[in-house]
Design an enzyme around this catalytic site. Sequence first.
Site, PDB file in Angstrom:
ATOM      1  N   GLU A 252     -50.845 -43.401  74.081  1.00 49.62           N
ATOM      2  CA  GLU A 252     -50.580 -44.235  75.272  1.00 49.62           C
ATOM      3  C   GLU A 252     -49.249 -44.971  75.150  1.00 49.62           C
ATOM      4  O   GLU A 252     -49.118 -46.114  75.580  1.00 49.62           O
ATOM      5  CB  GLU A 252     -51.757 -45.172  75.560  1.00 49.62           C
ATOM      6  CG  GLU A 252     -53.026 -44.368  75.846  1.00 49.62           C
ATOM      7  CD  GLU A 252     -54.091 -45.117  76.598  1.00 49.62           C
ATOM      8  OE1 GLU A 252     -53.773 -46.079  77.303  1.00 49.62           O
ATOM      9  OE2 GLU A 252     -55.264 -44.727  76.474  1.00 49.62           O
TER      10      GLU A 252
ATOM     11  N   GLY B 105     -58.287 -47.732  43.594  1.00 48.66           N
ATOM     12  CA  GLY B 105     -58.546 -46.283  43.617  1.00 48.66           C
ATOM     13  C   GLY B 105     -59.676 -45.907  44.552  1.00 48.66           C
ATOM     14  O   GLY B 105     -59.673 -44.819  45.151  1.00 48.66           O
TER      15      GLY B 105
HETATM   16  C1  LIG Z   1     -55.046 -38.122  69.206  1.00 47.30           C
HETATM   17  C2  LIG Z   1     -54.186 -38.142  70.433  1.00 47.30           C
HETATM   18  C3  LIG Z   1     -54.770 -38.253  71.702  1.00 47.30           C
HETATM   19  C4  LIG Z   1     -53.975 -38.221  72.848  1.00 47.30           C
HETATM   20  N1  LIG Z   1     -54.587 -38.226  74.077  1.00 47.30           N
HETATM   21  C5  LIG Z   1     -53.833 -38.021  75.189  1.00 47.30           C
HETATM   22  C6  LIG Z   1     -54.452 -37.837  76.469  1.00 47.30           C
HETATM   23  O1  LIG Z   1     -55.682 -37.897  76.597  1.00 47.30           O
HETATM   24  N2  LIG Z   1     -53.658 -37.590  77.543  1.00 47.30           N
HETATM   25  C7  LIG Z   1     -52.299 -37.507  77.459  1.00 47.30           C
HETATM   26  O2  LIG Z   1     -51.637 -37.283  78.468  1.00 47.30           O
HETATM   27  N3  LIG Z   1     -51.669 -37.691  76.248  1.00 47.30           N
HETATM   28  C8  LIG Z   1     -52.405 -37.924  75.130  1.00 47.30           C
HETATM   29  N4  LIG Z   1     -51.791 -38.068  73.893  1.00 47.30           N
HETATM   30  C9  LIG Z   1     -50.339 -37.941  73.810  1.00 47.30           C
HETATM   31  C10 LIG Z   1     -49.610 -39.232  73.435  1.00 47.30           C
HETATM   32  O3  LIG Z   1     -49.640 -40.137  74.502  1.00 47.30           O
HETATM   33  C11 LIG Z   1     -48.190 -38.823  73.016  1.00 47.30           C
HETATM   34  O4  LIG Z   1     -48.302 -38.189  71.756  1.00 47.30           O
HETATM   35  C12 LIG Z   1     -47.243 -39.998  72.928  1.00 47.30           C
HETATM   36  O5  LIG Z   1     -46.974 -40.517  74.201  1.00 47.30           O
HETATM   37  C13 LIG Z   1     -45.907 -39.620  72.259  1.00 47.30           C
HETATM   38  O6  LIG Z   1     -45.362 -38.453  72.801  1.00 47.30           O
HETATM   39  P1  LIG Z   1     -44.870 -37.275  71.811  1.00 47.30           P
HETATM   40  O7  LIG Z   1     -45.994 -36.999  70.892  1.00 47.30           O
HETATM   41  O8  LIG Z   1     -44.364 -36.152  72.631  1.00 47.30           O
HETATM   42  O9  LIG Z   1     -43.690 -37.913  70.959  1.00 47.30           O
HETATM   43  P2  LIG Z   1     -42.132 -37.989  71.369  1.00 47.30           P
HETATM   44  O10 LIG Z   1     -41.988 -38.546  72.726  1.00 47.30           O
HETATM   45  O11 LIG Z   1     -41.494 -36.674  71.098  1.00 47.30           O
HETATM   46  O12 LIG Z   1     -41.605 -39.054  70.326  1.00 47.30           O
HETATM   47  C14 LIG Z   1     -41.214 -38.748  68.992  1.00 47.30           C
HETATM   48  C15 LIG Z   1     -40.588 -39.983  68.393  1.00 47.30           C
HETATM   49  O13 LIG Z   1     -39.398 -40.341  69.120  1.00 47.30           O
HETATM   50  C16 LIG Z   1     -39.503 -41.687  69.574  1.00 47.30           C
HETATM   51  N5  LIG Z   1     -38.836 -41.825  70.872  1.00 47.30           N
HETATM   52  C17 LIG Z   1     -38.955 -41.034  71.966  1.00 47.30           C
HETATM   53  N6  LIG Z   1     -38.211 -41.510  72.965  1.00 47.30           N
HETATM   54  C18 LIG Z   1     -37.620 -42.633  72.516  1.00 47.30           C
HETATM   55  C19 LIG Z   1     -36.723 -43.599  73.074  1.00 47.30           C
HETATM   56  N7  LIG Z   1     -36.311 -43.524  74.351  1.00 47.30           N
HETATM   57  N8  LIG Z   1     -36.322 -44.635  72.299  1.00 47.30           N
HETATM   58  C20 LIG Z   1     -36.732 -44.746  71.026  1.00 47.30           C
HETATM   59  N9  LIG Z   1     -37.581 -43.873  70.430  1.00 47.30           N
HETATM   60  C21 LIG Z   1     -38.020 -42.844  71.164  1.00 47.30           C
HETATM   61  C22 LIG Z   1     -41.004 -41.943  69.688  1.00 47.30           C
HETATM   62  O14 LIG Z   1     -41.285 -43.334  69.680  1.00 47.30           O
HETATM   63  C23 LIG Z   1     -41.513 -41.217  68.465  1.00 47.30           C
HETATM   64  O15 LIG Z   1     -41.344 -42.031  67.332  1.00 47.30           O
HETATM   65  C24 LIG Z   1     -52.573 -38.139  72.735  1.00 47.30           C
HETATM   66  C25 LIG Z   1     -51.980 -38.067  71.468  1.00 47.30           C
HETATM   67  C26 LIG Z   1     -52.753 -38.051  70.333  1.00 47.30           C
HETATM   68  C27 LIG Z   1     -52.078 -37.903  68.994  1.00 47.30           C
END
Ligand SMILES: Cc1cc2nc3c(=O)[nH]c(=O)nc-3n(C[C@H](O)[C@H](O)[C@H](O)COP(=O)(O)OP(=O)(O)OC[C@H]3O[C@@H](n4cnc5c(N)ncnc54)[C@H](O)[C@@H]3O)c2cc1C
Length: 379
Positions: free
Chosen positions: A363, A340
């Site tokens: 990333e 807990g």
């Molecule tokens: C706290 C935080 C800090 C960040 N900092 C930065 C930053 O400084 N600069 C920057 O540019 N970005 C940044 N990001 C963005 C981050 O890199 C993205 O959130 C990440 O790359 C995923 O993209 P998305 O959120 O659009 O998810 P989506 O691409 O929409 O993915 C949603 C789901 O679908 C899955 N998916 C998508 N395509 C496929 C595929 N072809 N095959 C199988 N599964 C798939 C993904 O794995 C995930 O589970 C940050 C994110 C967070 C949360």
Amino acid sequence: MDFRLTDEQQLLRQTVREFAEAEIKPHVREWDDAQHFPAELIPKMAALGLMGVQFPEAYGGAGMSAIDYCLCIEELARVDPSVALSVAAHNGLGPAHIGMFGTDAQKERWLGRLASGELLGAWGLTEPGAGSDAAGTRTTAVRDGDGWVLNGTKTFITHGGSADVMVVMAVSDRSRGAKGISAFVVERGTPGFVTGRKEDKLGMRASETTEVRFEQCRVPADHLLGEPGQGFIQALQVLDAGRIGIAALSVGLAQGAFEAARDYALARRQFGRAIATFQAIQWKLADTATRIEAARLLTYRAAFLKDQGRRTTLESAMAKLYSSEIAVRAAEDSVQIHGGYGFVKDYPAEKFFRDVKLTTIGEGTSEIQRLVIARQLLA
Ligand SMILES: Cc1cc2nc3c(=O)[nH]c(=O)nc-3n(C[C@H](O)[C@H](O)[C@H](O)COP(=O)(O)OP(=O)(O)OC[C@H]3O[C@@H](n4cnc5c(N)ncnc54)[C@H](O)[C@@H]3O)c2cc1C
């Protein structure tokens, strides 16, 4: 093959550990609660070389190796993963992009001040409609006289509200697909560089994450990094290196969660004895410690290859995938061992459990790491 750290590396690890224990640990809870980005730490971290760990000394950086960088990020993440995330984003994304692909003049102009902590860096790849599929970038860059005009929205940008310098990927030639994406340096104060809303996050709350908009934002021609159309391929190479940093962050976070669980198991008594004497608890600790060592080795191998000047697409993705996934498990087991008390904020396990989820998303998600690894294996 020599698995030992050098005397200098051991000293570096000890120095960053002492810094994290003294300057960060007392504030972890307060910064997390308030979602406070501790910009006040930046001068102190810069004095230790943490704001330009791998930047060349010629440009004001600390000139350390990729393995040294892993040690720094691990030690920060062991105490506060959100501070480690900010340091990793500053070192490993925007400023690293300038360091890898900038001209001498561009490096002269920005790297030294980024390393000294005078400037903070950010990197804008992700957009509301283009996350994993970064080639789907919609932000545009249109050539206009002696400059470029940017329009579009970037989302989830680390330091989107505080960064002084941001590297932005934008489409300069739609007809060429991913080969029509270019990278630009945009400075804070440029008209049309607008910070959007700050995200209210599950974890990593002391690392600032905001939306950034470009509204008729004009940047000079000499802010283009490399040639037009090279931005996407540059971004993939930045991510190859950046993922080693997220792998190290995951290892450090897992180490912090493990140590919290171990210490708690030795102190907590049930049925008249310390819970650490129960085999069920011992096996969790043994499995976690073993997984952390495996993750550390994968991470250092990727870093070692980077230091040799080798391409590390496969090794970085493997290190990031494995380290982040074992860190999720380590953080979950730490909560479980705390019972807990793992579910409340008085103990660090709860925060590690919230912070860790970012490591399988940022990333490149775990799914994208598997895709990268499979492509490399099947090429
Ligand atoms: C706290 C935080 C800090 C960040 N900092 C930065 C930053 O400084 N600069 C920057 O540019 N970005 C940044 N990001 C963005 C981050 O890199 C993205 O959130 C990440 O790359 C995923 O993209 P998305 O959120 O659009 O998810 P989506 O691409 O929409 O993915 C949603 C789901 O679908 C899955 N998916 C998508 N395509 C496929 C595929 N072809 N095959 C199988 N599964 C798939 C993904 O794995 C995930 O589970 C940050 C994110 C967070 C949360």
